[in-house]
Scaffold this motif. Structure first.
Motif: not given
Length: 402
Positions: A73-74, A78-82, A93-101
């Motif tokens: 989460a940290a 730091d990388t994508v935003g809070t 829509d971020t890469l973090t969302h796509r990784d989770l999905e």
């Protein structure tokens, strides 16, 4: 002047009179042990001096305090935003969302998954987007499904709890009517029921649904992460090819926030474009998505699931040896008391002994079925579980239930 406002004081007083008023008790941390504070209202909370063992939450795998989940989460913050900053249809829509999905789709065995800002939003948005003509719903299905039905013109048919034969009868009766051949039918059920700890007969429901050409939507909120390869009951029973819509939450075993829907590529494309709770909500916060993704990895490849089920077995065995009636087939262990006041008294006596539980009384459950909803975590030690059993023994004797 005519008063057209709201007399909320009377409404609050009525809840006090019916013993249905609730406080919000702040805690210092979400974990197997916490310091609690009395509800301070608008003031700042003051924590109690004694730490309590928590057997009342849904943090089943105890991963909220896992350093790997926290670090994920940290890094995302730091990388994508809070926060996502906007709807995912705009710029959230971020890469973090796509990784989770991608991970959720892999675990559920479906073509694609879509993350929502809450489990409630996932259920409401999916039912609204499908816009069925008829919804056949288990009588104990979560309130968010009921609210989703209200956003549509669907007729809702409620079938008896966990009763595939009753569902079959109700669908057959409907099919015998005129003008039903062109209707779209959606059957909705939880997999694990949150107050009973019981499991829906999913294979039998699939048989019925397939007989009538309907769709089946399964809410895995209390099962996601706990079974085969970090999946839910659908995965445990090998029904991925027979369930059209899998829904779950990220806020329970996956130690984060949000919900998801998994299904076909076409289903997700439709939800992206039509589901109101997806389109008109700011996207899931990237740190939440990253935390859930890491928690899902740990649920699949770590030892936390084994520890949870070991604690469940120890706790059930200990309580039953004392003479308590313990229902459920899952990590949720309802200790049946019967009378609502007895359930409240027992819960308070247990809390006096350092254990936090959740009493459940009418109208949430039928008269005569009040219970203590008890849930161990993977991070409870064997000594913690023994302390809970001892508290039930002492409290039961103190209030005259043992």
């Amino acid at each position: 002047m005519t008063e057209r406002g709201f007399d909320l004081a009377d409404r609050v007083a009525a809840r006090h009179e019916t013993d249905s008023y609730h406080d919000v008790a702040p805690v210092d941390r979400v974990a197997e042990r916490s310091y609690f504070a009395p509800d301070p209202g608008a003031g700042l909370p003051v924590l109690d001096g004694s730490q309590h063992l928590v057997f009342a939450g849904n943090n089943y795998l105890g991963l909220t305090q896992d350093s790997r989940v926290q670090d994920a989460a940290a890094r995302a913050a730091d990388t994508v935003g809070t926060g996502a900053g906007s709807s995912r249809l705009v710029a959230g829509d971020t890469l973090t969302h796509r990784d989770l999905e991608l991970r959720l789709a892999e675990v559920t065995g479906m073509e694609r998954a879509l993350a929502f800002s809450s489990g409630y939003a996932a259920n409401v948005g999916t039912v609204a987007a499908l816009d069925p003509d008829v919804v056949f719903s288990d009588e104990s299905t979560h309130e968010s499904v009921v609210d989703g039905c209200r956003l549509t013109d669907a007729e809702t048919v409620v079938y008896d709890h966990r009763d595939a034969d009753d569902l079959r009868r109700r669908m057959a009766d409907r099919a015998d009517g005129d003008g039903t051949d062109d209707e779209s039918w959606l059957v909705v059920t939880d997999s694990v029921f949150r107050l009973d700890g019981t499991v829906a007969p999913l294979a039998a429901l699939c048989d019925v649904v397939e007989t009538f050409g309907a769709w089946l939507m399964v809410d895995e909120a209390h099962a996601t992460g706990l079974y085969v390869d970090g999946g839910g009951v659908v995965q445990r029973e090998g029904l991925e090819d027979r369930v059209h819509v899998q829904m779950g939450t990220l806020s329970k075993a996956l130690a984060s926030q949000g919900g998801y829907v998994a299904g076909s590529e076409t289903l997700v494309e439709h939800l992206v474009n039509v589901a109101p709770s997806f389109a008109f909500s700011t996207g899931l916060a990237p740190p939440s998505a990253a935390a859930a993704s890491e928690a899902l990895h740990l649920a699949r490849h770590g030892e936390c699931r084994d520890r949870l089920w070991s604690n469940v077995g120890q706790l059930r065995s200990g309580l039953e040896s004392l003479g308590y009636e313990v229902c459920g087939d899952t990590q949720i262990l309802p200790v049946v008391v019967g009378d609502g006041q007895d359930a409240l008294a027992l819960s308070e006596a247990i809390r006096d002994r350092g254990i936090v539980t959740h009493p459940v009384r009418p109208p949430t459950v039928p008269e005569g079925t009040s219970r203590i909803r008890l849930v161990p975590m993977a991070t409870h030690s064997r000594a913690d579980v023994e302390a809970c059993i001892d508290a039930f023994r002492e409290a039961g004797e103190a209030v005259g239930l043992l």
